[in-house]
Design a protein around this motif. Structure first.
Motif, PDB file in Angstrom:
ATOM      1  N   VAL A 102       6.766 -76.139  16.036  1.00 31.88           N
ATOM      2  CA  VAL A 102       5.523 -76.851  15.735  1.00 31.88           C
ATOM      3  C   VAL A 102       5.627 -77.423  14.329  1.00 31.88           C
ATOM      4  O   VAL A 102       5.811 -76.674  13.352  1.00 31.88           O
ATOM      5  CB  VAL A 102       4.305 -75.918  15.831  1.00 31.88           C
TER       6      VAL A 102
ATOM      7  N   LYS B 251      -0.320 -82.472  14.771  1.00 38.26           N
ATOM      8  CA  LYS B 251       0.823 -81.591  15.007  1.00 38.26           C
ATOM      9  C   LYS B 251       1.783 -82.237  15.989  1.00 38.26           C
ATOM     10  O   LYS B 251       1.356 -82.935  16.924  1.00 38.26           O
ATOM     11  CB  LYS B 251       0.370 -80.238  15.566  1.00 38.26           C
TER      12      LYS B 251
ATOM     13  N   ASP C 144       3.684 -79.458  11.427  1.00 45.09           N
ATOM     14  CA  ASP C 144       2.371 -79.915  10.964  1.00 45.09           C
ATOM     15  C   ASP C 144       2.513 -81.250  10.250  1.00 45.09           C
ATOM     16  O   ASP C 144       3.169 -81.351   9.223  1.00 45.09           O
ATOM     17  CB  ASP C 144       1.771 -78.865  10.018  1.00 45.09           C
TER      18      ASP C 144
END
Length: 443
Positions: free
Chosen positions: A30, A18, A32
């Protein structure tokens, strides 16, 4: 365009990644970065594998668990066949059978099993840690035998109860030996003081396997009911698979601790080839079906009475082992090397005494094989050839004192663990003055 990565993180050695990104308007986003499909694999690892896998477990963990999964599946299938046979034997489906008779049979089966569990733990409990691989395999062989007896039992209604009681005793021994050795193997596999986690995940794996076997059994049982030849065919197939998987499982385990079997192999390799074998090589050669074969059995931690029968003989041993916290006696007629330990003896002293015993056994086994032994062993060879027991003890003690330090350094360099040592010492401990004078107050 002005986004800035503030932090990157990953989950252990997995591919879950992440990024924490700061946007132009001040928000924290955030992102991924994990590859496609990682989420499912991460979930699977979290549920069924110990946290931190593979760094948190031993290198043999995955191979062992694969074979353990196969054996658990095979055992579940044959166990269901046995359960069906026992239910038939106690009268399920028989109009003439009584609830009382079935209940009494079940109570006797459970009762004898409880007694068997207590007796086995009393007789063999102390050796389960020392020989965990061999007892693990023994437990699974005994489990297959118990299942065989249960499948046979309905064919002998006159002795049905004694047969299922015998199977119950076998299964109780399996419970003790299997449970205890599983704990020992779990302790070996746990490398981050995570024994509880490794054990819990092992339970989850076994539950999943049993669930899969349950689904197979639901389809299988209607097909085999009343067909003895098919039942026996399936029993033989799955039992062979079960035994092979168990043998492969225990053979792939690489234990770093020292037991008598592994010490025997190390000393033989050292005296034969002048080098200490690796942990992997020694574990590969370690016997897991039968006991280590020696001409002289080594008994560690025995009573002084097994070493000598006269005061003169005891005094001779005390003088011979002056300054040594153990007494080692050799009885060629009985084929025994008995070792009495002082109450001051440490685990290092136990290792040294067994090392000396292995040296004597090695020389004795090769005495008449026309094999050239190292010149440093010549005094031991000469004494044994002349039948001079005390001379052999004295010569082997000198050799041991000269080589034990180098031996310990060598095994540590090969990554062997010397604390604890699993040499299966009995609990007898004697008191004497280590300097050679008998303690008159306490002996």
């Amino acid at each position: 365009m002005g986004d800035k990565v503030l932090c990157r993180e990953g989950y252990g050695s997995s591919r879950v990644k992440k990024n924490y990104v700061s946007t132009d308007d001040g928000r924290l986003v955030v992102v991924d970065q994990s590859p496609t499909g990682t989420t499912f694999s991460h979930f699977f690892r979290s549920v069924f594998l110990p946290q931190g896998y593979p760094e948190s477990v031993s290198q043999d963990y995955l191979e062992y668990q694969i074979w353990d999964t196969i054996q658990a599946f095979a055992s579940s299938i044959t166990g269901t066949l046995a359960a069906q046979a026992v239910l038939k034997g106690v009268g399920v489906g028989d109009e003439n059978a009584t609830v009382l008779a079935a209940t009494m049979t079940w109570i006797l089966k459970d009762g004898t099993g409880m007694l068997g569990r207590i007796v086995f733990a009393w007789l063999r409990g102390s050796s389960l840690d020392c020989n965990s691989k061999r007892w693990r395999l023994f437990a699974d062989i005994l489990n297959d035998l118990a299942i065989c007896i249960e499948i046979l039992a309905p064919n002998f209604p006159g002795i049905f109860t004694p047969l299922v009681c015998t199977a119950g005793v076998c299964k109780s021994v399996v419970g003790v030996a299997g449970g205890a050795t599983r704990a020992a193997l779990t302790q070996h596999q746990a490398r981050r003081n995570n024994m509880a986690d490794v054990s819990a995940k092992d339970g989850s794996q076994e539950t999943l396997v049993n669930l899969a076997a349950l689904i197979c059994n639901l389809a299988l049982i209607p097909l085999v009911t009343g067909k003895q030849s098919l039942i026996w065919f399936l029993y033989i197939i799955f039992t062979c698979l079960h035994l092979y998987a168990n043998y492969s499982a225990v053979k792939c385990v690489v234990m770093e601790t020292m037991n008598q079997s592994r010490l025997n192999l190390i000393v033989k390799e050292l005296l034969d080839c002048s080098h200490i074998p690796s942990i992997q090589h020694t574990n590969r050669l370690e016997p897991v079906v039968f006991r280590t074969r020696r001409k002289l059995e080594i008994i560690l931690g025995c009573s002084v009475g097994k070493l000598c029968t006269s005061a003169k003989e005891l005094q001779t041993l005390l003088m011979l082992y002056k300054g040594t916290p153990y007494l080692l006696g050799l009885n060629i007629k009985k084929g025994e090397i008995c070792i009495a330990l002082s109450d001051r003896a440490t685990t290092s002293d136990q290792l040294q005494s067994c090392y000396q015993a292995e040296v004597i056994n090695y020389v004795y086994e090769n005495l008449y094989k026309n094999k050239t032994l190292h010149s440093s062993l010549a005094p031991v060879v000469k004494a044994l050839e002349n039948g001079d027991v005390h001379g052999a003890l004295a010569a082997s003690l000198i050799y041991t004192n000269l080589t034990i330090e180098a031996f310990c350094q060598g095994v540590v360099q090969q990554k062997w663990v010397l604390n604890p040592v699993l040499l299966n010492a009995n609990e007898w401990r004697a008191k004497w003055d280590i300097d050679g004078v008998t303690d008159k107050k306490e002996y």
